[in-house]
Structure formats: C-alpha cells, structure tokens
Design a protein around this motif. Structure first.
Motif, PDB file in Angstrom:
ATOM      1  N   THR A 102     -84.544  54.095 -23.010  1.00 12.80           N
ATOM      2  CA  THR A 102     -84.182  52.190 -23.315  1.00 12.80           C
ATOM      3  C   THR A 102     -84.252  52.715 -24.291  1.00 12.80           C
ATOM      4  O   THR A 102     -83.702  51.593 -25.112  1.00 12.80           O
ATOM      5  CB  THR A 102     -85.561  51.796 -22.854  1.00 12.80           C
ATOM      6  OG1 THR A 102     -85.581  50.413 -22.591  1.00 12.80           O
ATOM      7  CG2 THR A 102     -86.665  51.640 -24.253  1.00 12.80           C
TER       8      THR A 102
ATOM      9  N   PHE B  45     -80.221  53.348 -24.981  1.00 19.05           N
ATOM     10  CA  PHE B  45     -79.387  52.592 -24.751  1.00 19.05           C
ATOM     11  C   PHE B  45     -79.803  51.276 -25.400  1.00 19.05           C
ATOM     12  O   PHE B  45     -79.099  50.120 -24.864  1.00 19.05           O
ATOM     13  CB  PHE B  45     -79.452  52.243 -23.106  1.00 19.05           C
ATOM     14  CG  PHE B  45     -79.150  53.730 -23.070  1.00 19.05           C
ATOM     15  CD1 PHE B  45     -77.801  54.863 -23.215  1.00 19.05           C
ATOM     16  CD2 PHE B  45     -79.429  54.531 -21.819  1.00 19.05           C
ATOM     17  CE1 PHE B  45     -77.279  55.682 -23.049  1.00 19.05           C
ATOM     18  CE2 PHE B  45     -79.007  55.760 -21.536  1.00 19.05           C
ATOM     19  CZ  PHE B  45     -77.614  56.744 -21.289  1.00 19.05           C
TER      20      PHE B  45
ATOM     21  N   HIS C 166     -80.235  43.486 -23.391  1.00 15.24           N
ATOM     22  CA  HIS C 166     -80.093  45.247 -22.850  1.00 15.24           C
ATOM     23  C   HIS C 166     -79.200  45.077 -22.192  1.00 15.24           C
ATOM     24  O   HIS C 166     -78.005  46.736 -22.031  1.00 15.24           O
ATOM     25  CB  HIS C 166     -81.681  46.308 -22.962  1.00 15.24           C
ATOM     26  CG  HIS C 166     -82.416  47.068 -24.114  1.00 15.24           C
ATOM     27  ND1 HIS C 166     -82.795  45.722 -24.854  1.00 15.24           N
ATOM     28  CD2 HIS C 166     -83.363  47.812 -24.275  1.00 15.24           C
ATOM     29  CE1 HIS C 166     -83.572  46.396 -25.606  1.00 15.24           C
ATOM     30  NE2 HIS C 166     -83.430  48.248 -25.618  1.00 15.24           N
TER      31      HIS C 166
ATOM     32  N   ALA D 130     -75.312  46.605 -22.621  1.00  8.45           N
ATOM     33  CA  ALA D 130     -75.448  47.991 -21.951  1.00  8.45           C
ATOM     34  C   ALA D 130     -73.673  47.395 -21.289  1.00  8.45           C
ATOM     35  O   ALA D 130     -72.921  48.387 -21.546  1.00  8.45           O
ATOM     36  CB  ALA D 130     -76.189  48.408 -21.489  1.00  8.45           C
TER      37      ALA D 130
ATOM     38  N   THR E 209     -80.280  51.781 -17.703  1.00  4.49           N
ATOM     39  CA  THR E 209     -81.030  50.790 -18.987  1.00  4.49           C
ATOM     40  C   THR E 209     -81.282  49.358 -18.237  1.00  4.49           C
ATOM     41  O   THR E 209     -82.759  49.299 -18.472  1.00  4.49           O
ATOM     42  CB  THR E 209     -79.800  50.057 -19.707  1.00  4.49           C
ATOM     43  OG1 THR E 209     -78.800  51.046 -20.456  1.00  4.49           O
ATOM     44  CG2 THR E 209     -80.649  49.427 -20.918  1.00  4.49           C
TER      45      THR E 209
END
Length: 206
Positions: free
Chosen positions: A55, A58, A127, A131, A155
């Motif tokens: 995590t 990314f 996130h 991504a 992710t």
C-alpha cells in the motif's frame, strides 16, 4: 467512446447513492468484509507486513511522480497533446476524488484492534482511484504493459485488509478512476493523434 463512460459511471453513481443513503445490505457487507480482513491481518502478521509494504509502494504520490516523468518524456518527443491529457487526467481525477471525500464525509472503519491507520475521509478510496489513473495512462501509451492492471486491484485489496477503507470505498475508487480515464480520452482524442511518437498510436480511437 461516450457511451463507454457510462459503464463505470452508472455503477459508481449507484454505489455512491447506496452509501450516502445508508442502504443496509451495502453497509452490512462492508462491515463483514472488514471484520474478516482485520481478523486475517491480526492472525497473519506476514500478511499485514506485506500489505503495508504494497500500500505504501502504490500510494497516490508514486503514481503522480511516475505520471510527471511520463509527461516530461512525451514533451521531449513533441507529443504535447498526450502530455496534456496525462496531466489533466491525473490532476482532475485527484481533485475530483478529494472533492467527493468532502461531499460524502464517510468515516473510515473503527476497529477494536486496528493494524493500520489513515487520516481523512473514506469514500472514495484515493489509493484505488489514483492507482487506476496512473496505470491507465501508462497502458494507454504502452499497451504491452497491460498486466499493470493488476496493480489497482492489489492496491484496493491492501486498503481493505489494513482496515483503512470499506470495500465499497475501494470499489468506488476503481470505478471512478475508469470513468475519469474514459472521459478525458474522449475529450482529448476524438480525432487521431498526430505526433512523432509511435507509442501514441494506441491512443487512436478504434
């Protein structure tokens, strides 16, 4: 291309509506998955370590930096339109995600024994959203990198396992990211791309 935008946008709007109205089945599913993931993370420390590493690897700033490098590369090759598309996609998508967090003000999971912590609101997952944006711009320009599509999925899973997002948060982030990509591509590439870089041939509409 315009009709394709509806494919991720419609389920995103539906999911956002269900989350905002507190629809029971969605919230029950979120709580069940989060409880299961938290127990798995507590039971398997190696899983927690791995997901934490992934995590962080990314995180949104990594994709923003990679996109900035890509923009510089495109500018050096004289492909200003594609460079502008990458810039607008990353900036607009990131700002939209941040704005929606303020609109929904959804709290992150609160666990009795958390394995991680994150600040800010939960919906949609930044996130997951970033991504998708970061990976999509690279795959659009370099189609042979199609396997990178695994990164947004990984992710999203890490955010749930670490207990910093509900499942519906990461699903919303993924869907919104795809919607943003399709929207900006439709705006920038209605006509074939003209440029010296052969890699931009992938940008031409089919």
């Amino acid at each position: 291309m315009r009709s394709l935008v509806l494919l991720p946008l419609v389920p995103f709007v539906l999911l956002a509506t269900l989350v905002a109205t507190g629809w029971g089945p969605v919230h029950d599913a979120d709580r069940w998955v989060t409880a299961w993931a938290n127990q798995a993370a507590l039971t398997h420390p190696a899983l927690t370590t791995t997901t934490t590493w992934l995590t962080n690897l990314f995180q949104p700033n990594v994709f923003r930096l990679a996109a900035a490098i890509l923009v510089l590369w495109l500018l050096r090759r004289g492909d200003r339109r594609t460079a502008l598309w990458v810039t607008v996609t990353m900036v607009a998508g990131g700002l939209l995600g941040a704005l929606l967090k303020l609109v929904f003000t959804r709290a992150r999971p609160e666990l009795a024994d958390p394995v991680s912590w994150a600040a800010g609101w939960a919906f949609p997952s930044g996130h997951a959203l970033n991504a998708v944006l970061g990976v999509a711009v690279f795959i659009t320009i370099f189609p042979r990198l199609w396997a990178l599509w695994l990164i947004p999925i990984i992710t999203a899973i890490t955010r749930v396992i670490l207990g910093v997002h509900w499942t519906s948060d990461v699903l919303a982030g993924l869907l919104l990211g795809v919607a943003v990509i399709l929207t900006t591509k439709n705006l920038f590439f209605r006509t074939p791309v003209q440029g010296p870089a052969p890699t931009t041939q992938a940008m031409r509409p089919s």
